[in-house]
Structures are given as C-alpha cells and as structure tokens.
Design an enzyme around this catalytic site. Sequence first.
Site, PDB file in Angstrom:
ATOM      1  N   ARG A  40       0.945  -1.310  -0.084  1.00 15.64           N
ATOM      2  CA  ARG A  40      -0.077   0.112   0.000  1.00 15.64           C
ATOM      3  C   ARG A  40       0.919   1.245   0.018  1.00 15.64           C
ATOM      4  O   ARG A  40       0.468   2.166  -0.804  1.00 15.64           O
ATOM      5  CB  ARG A  40      -1.104   0.008   1.091  1.00 15.64           C
ATOM      6  CG  ARG A  40      -2.250   0.348   0.837  1.00 15.64           C
ATOM      7  CD  ARG A  40      -3.264   0.152   2.067  1.00 15.64           C
ATOM      8  NE  ARG A  40      -4.573   0.158   1.365  1.00 15.64           N
ATOM      9  CZ  ARG A  40      -5.759   0.175   1.933  1.00 15.64           C
ATOM     10  NH1 ARG A  40      -5.697   0.297   3.244  1.00 15.64           N
ATOM     11  NH2 ARG A  40      -6.854   0.303   1.362  1.00 15.64           N
ATOM     12  N   GLU A 162     -14.124  11.108  11.054  1.00 15.42           N
ATOM     13  CA  GLU A 162     -14.210  11.571   9.651  1.00 15.42           C
ATOM     14  C   GLU A 162     -15.472  11.556   9.229  1.00 15.42           C
ATOM     15  O   GLU A 162     -16.144  10.618   9.271  1.00 15.42           O
ATOM     16  CB  GLU A 162     -13.171  10.677   8.990  1.00 15.42           C
ATOM     17  CG  GLU A 162     -12.882  11.256   7.518  1.00 15.42           C
ATOM     18  CD  GLU A 162     -12.537  12.825   7.571  1.00 15.42           C
ATOM     19  OE1 GLU A 162     -11.260  13.250   8.078  1.00 15.42           O
ATOM     20  OE2 GLU A 162     -13.355  13.672   7.012  1.00 15.42           O
ATOM     21  N   LYS A 221     -20.542  10.549  15.544  1.00  8.40           N
ATOM     22  CA  LYS A 221     -20.219   9.732  14.291  1.00  8.40           C
ATOM     23  C   LYS A 221     -20.882   8.535  14.137  1.00  8.40           C
ATOM     24  O   LYS A 221     -21.706   8.583  12.832  1.00  8.40           O
ATOM     25  CB  LYS A 221     -18.445   9.294  14.294  1.00  8.40           C
ATOM     26  CG  LYS A 221     -18.234   8.513  13.117  1.00  8.40           C
ATOM     27  CD  LYS A 221     -18.307   9.126  11.811  1.00  8.40           C
ATOM     28  CE  LYS A 221     -18.094   8.421  10.730  1.00  8.40           C
ATOM     29  NZ  LYS A 221     -16.607   8.454  10.157  1.00  8.40           N
ATOM     30  N   CYS A 277     -18.934   1.929   6.189  1.00 11.45           N
ATOM     31  CA  CYS A 277     -19.344   2.501   7.706  1.00 11.45           C
ATOM     32  C   CYS A 277     -20.790   2.188   8.025  1.00 11.45           C
ATOM     33  O   CYS A 277     -20.788   1.898   9.077  1.00 11.45           O
ATOM     34  CB  CYS A 277     -19.021   4.066   7.417  1.00 11.45           C
ATOM     35  SG  CYS A 277     -17.359   4.446   7.503  1.00 11.45           S
ATOM     36  N   LYS A 340     -20.544   2.450  -4.576  1.00 13.58           N
ATOM     37  CA  LYS A 340     -21.138   3.587  -5.115  1.00 13.58           C
ATOM     38  C   LYS A 340     -20.094   4.081  -6.006  1.00 13.58           C
ATOM     39  O   LYS A 340     -18.869   3.528  -6.401  1.00 13.58           O
ATOM     40  CB  LYS A 340     -21.292   4.514  -4.002  1.00 13.58           C
ATOM     41  CG  LYS A 340     -19.923   5.243  -3.346  1.00 13.58           C
ATOM     42  CD  LYS A 340     -20.130   6.191  -2.261  1.00 13.58           C
ATOM     43  CE  LYS A 340     -20.298   7.330  -2.750  1.00 13.58           C
ATOM     44  NZ  LYS A 340     -20.250   8.440  -1.717  1.00 13.58           N
TER      45      LYS A 340
HETATM   46  C1  UDX Z   1     -11.547   4.122   8.163  1.00 18.75           C
HETATM   47  C2  UDX Z   1     -11.767   4.231   9.468  1.00 18.75           C
HETATM   48  O1  UDX Z   1     -10.424   3.859  10.174  1.00 18.75           O
HETATM   49  C3  UDX Z   1     -12.704   3.290   9.861  1.00 18.75           C
HETATM   50  O2  UDX Z   1     -13.019   3.151  11.350  1.00 18.75           O
HETATM   51  C4  UDX Z   1     -13.880   3.930   9.360  1.00 18.75           C
HETATM   52  O3  UDX Z   1     -15.083   3.407   9.757  1.00 18.75           O
HETATM   53  C5  UDX Z   1     -13.821   3.602   7.827  1.00 18.75           C
HETATM   54  O4  UDX Z   1     -12.605   4.033   7.474  1.00 18.75           O
HETATM   55  P1  UDX Z   1     -10.352   2.815   6.026  1.00 18.75           P
HETATM   56  O5  UDX Z   1      -9.363   3.928   5.981  1.00 18.75           O
HETATM   57  O6  UDX Z   1     -11.381   3.010   5.091  1.00 18.75           O
HETATM   58  O7  UDX Z   1     -10.954   2.945   7.740  1.00 18.75           O
HETATM   59  O8  UDX Z   1      -9.648   1.526   6.285  1.00 18.75           O
HETATM   60  P2  UDX Z   1      -8.630   0.933   5.237  1.00 18.75           P
HETATM   61  O9  UDX Z   1      -8.726   1.366   4.015  1.00 18.75           O
HETATM   62  O10 UDX Z   1      -8.869  -0.529   5.618  1.00 18.75           O
HETATM   63  O11 UDX Z   1      -7.354   1.356   6.000  1.00 18.75           O
HETATM   64  C6  UDX Z   1      -6.621   0.974   7.068  1.00 18.75           C
HETATM   65  C7  UDX Z   1      -5.242   0.839   6.927  1.00 18.75           C
HETATM   66  O12 UDX Z   1      -4.512   0.819   8.372  1.00 18.75           O
HETATM   67  C8  UDX Z   1      -4.741  -0.301   6.063  1.00 18.75           C
HETATM   68  O13 UDX Z   1      -4.187   0.143   5.104  1.00 18.75           O
HETATM   69  C9  UDX Z   1      -3.835  -1.189   7.052  1.00 18.75           C
HETATM   70  O14 UDX Z   1      -3.005  -2.060   6.595  1.00 18.75           O
HETATM   71  C10 UDX Z   1      -3.731  -0.281   8.243  1.00 18.75           C
HETATM   72  N1  UDX Z   1      -3.211  -0.785   9.528  1.00 18.75           N
HETATM   73  C11 UDX Z   1      -4.062  -1.346  10.297  1.00 18.75           C
HETATM   74  C12 UDX Z   1      -1.905  -0.448   9.994  1.00 18.75           C
HETATM   75  O15 UDX Z   1      -1.101   0.201   9.320  1.00 18.75           O
HETATM   76  N2  UDX Z   1      -1.733  -0.983  11.185  1.00 18.75           N
HETATM   77  C13 UDX Z   1      -2.530  -1.689  12.059  1.00 18.75           C
HETATM   78  O16 UDX Z   1      -2.181  -2.014  13.035  1.00 18.75           O
HETATM   79  C14 UDX Z   1      -3.870  -2.102  11.383  1.00 18.75           C
HETATM   80  C1  UDX Z   2     -20.671   7.484   4.671  1.00 19.36           C
HETATM   81  C2  UDX Z   2     -20.906   8.762   5.270  1.00 19.36           C
HETATM   82  O1  UDX Z   2     -21.811   9.580   4.173  1.00 19.36           O
HETATM   83  C3  UDX Z   2     -19.841   9.766   5.669  1.00 19.36           C
HETATM   84  O2  UDX Z   2     -20.365  11.008   6.279  1.00 19.36           O
HETATM   85  C4  UDX Z   2     -19.004   8.954   6.432  1.00 19.36           C
HETATM   86  O3  UDX Z   2     -17.891   9.466   7.023  1.00 19.36           O
HETATM   87  C5  UDX Z   2     -18.793   7.415   6.009  1.00 19.36           C
HETATM   88  O4  UDX Z   2     -19.879   6.799   5.679  1.00 19.36           O
HETATM   89  P1  UDX Z   2     -19.779   6.495   2.370  1.00 19.36           P
HETATM   90  O5  UDX Z   2     -20.100   5.274   2.793  1.00 19.36           O
HETATM   91  O6  UDX Z   2     -18.336   6.901   1.861  1.00 19.36           O
HETATM   92  O7  UDX Z   2     -19.826   7.838   3.346  1.00 19.36           O
HETATM   93  O8  UDX Z   2     -20.827   6.807   1.198  1.00 19.36           O
HETATM   94  P2  UDX Z   2     -22.152   7.513   1.090  1.00 19.36           P
HETATM   95  O9  UDX Z   2     -22.210   8.651   0.082  1.00 19.36           O
HETATM   96  O10 UDX Z   2     -22.580   7.916   2.518  1.00 19.36           O
HETATM   97  O11 UDX Z   2     -22.884   6.092   0.705  1.00 19.36           O
HETATM   98  C6  UDX Z   2     -23.311   5.028   1.487  1.00 19.36           C
HETATM   99  C7  UDX Z   2     -24.350   4.184   0.612  1.00 19.36           C
HETATM  100  O12 UDX Z   2     -25.608   4.586   0.453  1.00 19.36           O
HETATM  101  C8  UDX Z   2     -23.791   3.962  -0.654  1.00 19.36           C
HETATM  102  O13 UDX Z   2     -23.913   2.380  -1.120  1.00 19.36           O
HETATM  103  C9  UDX Z   2     -24.723   4.643  -1.476  1.00 19.36           C
HETATM  104  O14 UDX Z   2     -24.835   4.067  -2.908  1.00 19.36           O
HETATM  105  C10 UDX Z   2     -25.896   4.491  -0.672  1.00 19.36           C
HETATM  106  N1  UDX Z   2     -26.611   5.455  -0.983  1.00 19.36           N
HETATM  107  C11 UDX Z   2     -26.608   6.847  -0.465  1.00 19.36           C
HETATM  108  C12 UDX Z   2     -28.220   5.237  -1.509  1.00 19.36           C
HETATM  109  O15 UDX Z   2     -28.484   4.095  -1.785  1.00 19.36           O
HETATM  110  N2  UDX Z   2     -28.987   6.380  -1.439  1.00 19.36           N
HETATM  111  C13 UDX Z   2     -28.824   7.547  -1.384  1.00 19.36           C
HETATM  112  O16 UDX Z   2     -29.753   8.477  -1.431  1.00 19.36           O
HETATM  113  C14 UDX Z   2     -27.444   7.825  -0.737  1.00 19.36           C
END
Ligand code: UDX
Ligand code: UDX
Length: 466
Positions: A40, A162, A221, A277, A340
Amino acid sequence: MKVKNICCIGAGYVGGPTMSVIAQKCPEIKVVVVDINQERIDAWNHEDLSQLPVYEPGLDRVVAEARGRNLFFSTDVNSAIEEADMVFISVNTPTKTYGEGKGMAADLKWVELCARQIAEASKSDKIVVEKSTLPVRTAQAVKDILHNTGNGLNFQILSNPEFLAEGTAIPDLEHPDRVLIGGDDTPEGREAIQALVDVYATWVPREKILTTNVWSSELSKLTANAFLAQRVSSINAISELCEATGADVEEVAKAIGTDSRIGSKFLKASVGFGGSCFQKDILNMVYICRNYQLNEVADYWEQVIKMNDHQKVRFAKKIIKNLYNTVSGKKIAFLGWAFKKDTNDTRESAAIYVADYLLSERANICVYDPKVPKEKVYTDLDYLNSRSSEENRKLVNVVNDPYEACKGAHAVAILTEWDEFKILNWEQIHDLMLKPANLFDGRNILNPSEMNRIGFRFNAIGKSDK
Ligand code: UDX
Ligand code: UDX
C-alpha cells in the site's frame, strides 16, 4: 502549542486522503502517513498517480502538490511516531468475526495495537487523535493503555471523526459541513483541542469547527451514519410500496424532499446501501445499546439493517422471477461492483450480496466495473464462504468492457451508478443480448421510457413494471 509534525497510522481510504489534504493546506506541517502494508505504501509513493491505492476524483492533484514536500508515506511506524507531536489513528475497525460480539461489535484489535505502539515509540508528550470510527468510550481504553505503558509521558486523547464520503472525499475535506473535535474539559485537554482546531482553521471557517466532549464526538459519528443509512432504508422501504401501488419512488422522493424539514439528500432509492461504515456503525450502536439493556433502541436501529438486507435480496429475487423463475446456467451481466460511483472500494457493496444470491441459484455472472480489479471481485465473493473459491471463479467472469459483459446475456443488472453507464450505447447492448432482453436498473440511472422504446423489459427500483 503549534503542531509541526503529524503522523497518521493507517494509509487507507480515510487516512490517505485526509492527510493529503492537511498536508496540502498546511505546508508548514510535516505529515507522515504510515502503514504496516508495504504494498500500500509503495502504491502511495508510485510515480504514476493513477496507481494510488485509493481512487478518489481530485486526489492525484492533491498528492502531486504535497508529496515529497511535506507529505510522506512510509512503513517506518516507530520513527514517524517518535518525531510527531500529533498522532492520528486511522486504522480499520471492522465488525468482529469471532467471539463475544461476533457480527456486531467493532474489532478494536488494530486500535489497541496502535495505542501500544505509540506508547512504546514515544519519547515526548503527544496528542493522540482517534480518526477511526469507534464505539463510544474507546478513547478511555486508548488513554488507559497509553498512561499505563507510556513511561510517564503525557498523552492527550482527542476524537476527530471523519465525515468524508468516498467518491467525494477531496471536496468533502476541502469544504466540510463541519469538523468535530472532542476532548477533555481540562486545561491540558483544552490546549490539545486548540492545537487541532488551529490545524483545521488554516482552511475551514472557525464557526464550522465544533468542539465537544470525547463521548459526544464519538457518538456523533455513529449517529450521523445511522441517520444517513436510515434515510436510505426509509426510501427503500417506500420503493417496495411504490412498486406494489403504482406510485413512482422518484416522484415521491422529490415531493417530500422539497419540504425543507426533510431535505432532498439521501433519498435515492437503490439496490441497498454499502460501504465500510453504515452497517458497521449501526451494528456497533446496536451492540452498545444491548449492552446497556436498551433493547427498544437497539431493535429500532437494527431494523435499518434488516430493511437494507431485504432490499438486496428483493432485487435478486426480482431478477429470478423475471427470468421465468430460474437463472441456472444463464448469463447475467453486472454493471458495477463498487458500493457507489467514483470509488474503487467494494466493502459491503450490494453487488456482492446480489451476486451471491444469484450464484446460489447457479447463475453465471459477468462483471464489469471501471475501477474494481478482477481479483477484488473474487476475494469479495470468497470472503462470504458460500462456495469454494474454484466455484466462484468458474461461475463469475470479470471483463474490461461493458459490451463484452452484456453480450449473450439474459439480463443486465446495474449495481453501481457510474456516470459512464448512462451514456452506453443501449441500442447496441440490446442487440447483443438474448431476447427477451431484461434490464434491471438497481440505481435508477436510466430513462424507463427510452429503455422500453429500445425494446428492453425494463425494471427499476420503486417503479411498477408494465
Ligand atoms: C476508516 C476508519 O478507520 C474506519 O474506522 C472507518 O469506519 C472507515 O474508514 P479505512 O481508511 O477505510 O478505515 O480503512 P482501510 O482502507 O482498511 O485502511 C486502514 C489501514 O490501516 C490499512 O491500510 C492497514 O494496513 C492499516 N493498518 C491497520 C496499520 O497500518 N496498522 C495496523 O495495526 C492495522
Ligand atoms: C458515509 C457517510 O456519508 C460519511 O459521512 C462517513 O464519513 C462515512 O460513511 P460513504 O459510505 O463513503 O460515506 O458513502 P455514502 O455517500 O454515504 O453512501 C453510502 C451508501 O449509501 C452507498 O452504497 C450509496 O450508494 C448509498 N446511498 C446513498 C443510497 O443508496 N441512496 C442515497 O440516497 C444515498
């Protein structure tokens, strides 16, 4: 106190884009994003910006500006922690797949590991910022670990959830509705909050930076995601009623959305919400409620998930029903696999579950998604453990061309609302398909009368089919 060095543990969908924007907006702060995953980090450092591990419109531009100047990606976690005065924890917190709270609670293994590593690597006081979405009161656990293992150093814990949505991460970060910072109401806590407020205030208007206590911030959140998901499940519930009654869910959504108390956003009926999420955070909230014996509250929110599961199954069943109640051996084209548009993320994508349902009915699926690599489709399906990995590879094909995906198909299903699907040559697709040509629009992106005119048996969400 003025922050000069930031370290962020976790170079994922949240850590990567968030730190890139902080670095871009604050050139005087050195930002180091670390991750245990070498591959990564290599991708984040790739010369060719189209190879960044996260696909987000506009991200390449931000990385190009800041990388090598004050933005760095590395696997040397300890040095980055040692050097930093502020450490963000942005590692993933998936739903537990084992033991107590399995399928509900958040797995905090990685967060705890981070806390321990911060304690070990630190030689000076630090502000530790939770960026990962966490169950309420996790900050307490992080604090406990740091204070008991951190050789007498002073650690202030902040919660800074976030709110960016994938696909729009860069504009969301550049112009957030609000930034939320939770911290202790003590002189040291207030100083730490101020330090982080100053970072964001470089580009975010002060009145949009809200400060609260840590628990309010953590719970906000979860609540924000629960409310958003609830809106999607609510409109999806109405979509089924529309199909039964002959109302049109888009007309209903428009009509109710003009009520300023309701608002027009998040009213798009779909095949079901996905993403890392919504489900995780609601399950988490449900688990916490049950722990406090708030069973009615838990049941209330759990229903949002049940409705979403129902919507995915309902879509799959509709396909089967229209294909004369059997899809066995039939080719079904999937346009879209991401949860999405404008992201390469597939976590909890509705496509995975719809595919799994159809595969259990022995369908052959051919997937086209502009950003999701072939292997990802297979790992997503293998992860469900519904059948062997060989079988998934036998039944599912992944191609690089939408027309090839649709060629010879009994049905085409749209699972992701990618803009490019709207401008496909649908006449040509109709010609390429077996007849009758069934088209299932799981995102309501196509014009029904136009599709009917071409000759499709067209089926959308929340519109009764004629
Ligand atoms: C984030 C938030 O952290 C999560 O709580 C939220 O609900 C969704 O978004 P996200 O950034 O999407 O997570 O996760 P991911 O893309 O899986 O990235 C996490 C990274 O942390 C990975 O690249 C993983 O390798 C790294 N990691 C994990 C470390 O570097 N150290 C660890 O001990 C565990
Ligand atoms: C969400 C929250 O919006 C963001 O604030 C938080 O930090 C992380 O979780 P994300 O999951 O990245 O973000 O995307 P989002 O745009 O919220 O969509 C989530 C899912 O709902 C997608 O699968 C999207 O297609 C669906 N969706 C969204 C619908 O089906 N209808 C809608 O009207 C809106």
